[in-house]
Motif scaffolding. Structure first.
Motif, PDB file in Angstrom:
ATOM      1  N   VAL A  62       0.834  -1.200   0.000  1.00 49.19           N
ATOM      2  CA  VAL A  62       0.000   0.000   0.000  1.00 49.19           C
ATOM      3  C   VAL A  62       0.872   1.254   0.000  1.00 49.19           C
ATOM      4  CG1 VAL A  62      -1.926   1.177   1.109  1.00 49.19           C
ATOM      5  CG2 VAL A  62      -1.788  -1.309   1.226  1.00 49.19           C
ATOM      6  N   GLY A  63       1.858   1.282   0.887  1.00 48.80           N
ATOM      7  CA  GLY A  63       2.771   2.423   0.912  1.00 48.80           C
ATOM      8  C   GLY A  63       3.617   2.500  -0.349  1.00 48.80           C
ATOM      9  N   GLY A  64       4.006   1.341  -0.882  1.00 45.08           N
ATOM     10  CA  GLY A  64       4.793   1.319  -2.107  1.00 45.08           C
ATOM     11  C   GLY A  64       4.043   1.905  -3.291  1.00 45.08           C
ATOM     12  N   ALA A  65       2.744   1.626  -3.364  1.00 45.44           N
ATOM     13  CA  ALA A  65       1.935   2.202  -4.445  1.00 45.44           C
ATOM     14  C   ALA A  65       1.913   3.725  -4.341  1.00 45.44           C
ATOM     15  CB  ALA A  65       0.516   1.640  -4.399  1.00 45.44           C
ATOM     16  N   GLN A  66       1.795   4.231  -3.124  1.00 43.99           N
ATOM     17  CA  GLN A  66       1.803   5.682  -2.922  1.00 43.99           C
ATOM     18  C   GLN A  66       3.176   6.262  -3.281  1.00 43.99           C
ATOM     19  OE1 GLN A  66      -0.826   7.471  -2.322  1.00 43.99           O
ATOM     20  NE2 GLN A  66      -2.204   5.774  -1.887  1.00 43.99           N
ATOM     21  N   ALA A  67       4.237   5.576  -2.861  1.00 45.77           N
ATOM     22  CA  ALA A  67       5.595   6.057  -3.150  1.00 45.77           C
ATOM     23  C   ALA A  67       5.852   6.095  -4.656  1.00 45.77           C
ATOM     24  CB  ALA A  67       6.628   5.177  -2.451  1.00 45.77           C
ATOM     25  N   LEU A  68       5.395   5.069  -5.370  1.00 46.41           N
ATOM     26  CA  LEU A  68       5.576   5.051  -6.826  1.00 46.41           C
ATOM     27  C   LEU A  68       4.808   6.193  -7.488  1.00 46.41           C
ATOM     28  CD1 LEU A  68       5.398   1.220  -7.553  1.00 46.41           C
ATOM     29  CD2 LEU A  68       7.412   2.711  -7.738  1.00 46.41           C
TER      30      LEU A  68
END
Length: 140
Positions: A62-68
């Protein structure tokens, strides 16, 4: 490609950072502090014995999607708007699955679902879903 209105771009950035920070804090609380006070009774009947694995999923997926999405925005990539839509959908899916698995609800889940929905809405508007002028009629 024309740019999205400034307010929409700022809204996506603010929502993305808010959700990324929340995911990272939640991941640390789950992994390092085993839920940091979230009742362990919520895990009964789930495949999880602790909050470590859900914390890792929250931080990485979930955080990775936001970071990308934020990285694409920072690099001014054309795909950024679509990535924000995807990141918002990932957030809403996380909340939906969390409620379905835990069979528990808290107001924070409502907040994060709403921020995911707002992110998707702004991203779709940034992709051009807003007719211009807004109240124009189709020619007959």
């Amino acid at each position: 490609m024309d740019r999205a209105p400034r307010g929409i771009r700022i809204g996506l950035i603010v929502l993305g950072w808010f959700q990324l920070a929340s995911c990272l804090i939640g991941a640390v609380m789950g992994v390092c502090f085993d839920g940091a006070g979230v009742p362990h009774e919520w895990l009964e009947g789930t495949p999880f014995g602790s909050f470590v694995v859900p914390g890792l999923i929250l931080g990485i997926v979930v955080g990775g999607a936001q970071a990308l999405a934020l990285g694409a925005t920072s690099a001014r990539l054309r795909v950024a708007r679509g990535m924000h839509a995807a990141a918002g959908l990932v957030m809403m899916t996380w909340i939906f699955v969390e409620i379905a698995v835990l069979l528990a609800w808290s107001p924070l889940q409502g907040l994060y679902f709403a921020t995911g929905l707002a992110q998707v809405t702004l991203a779709v508007l940034a992709l051009g879903a807003w007719p211009r002028p807004f109240l124009a009629r189709d020619p007959s």
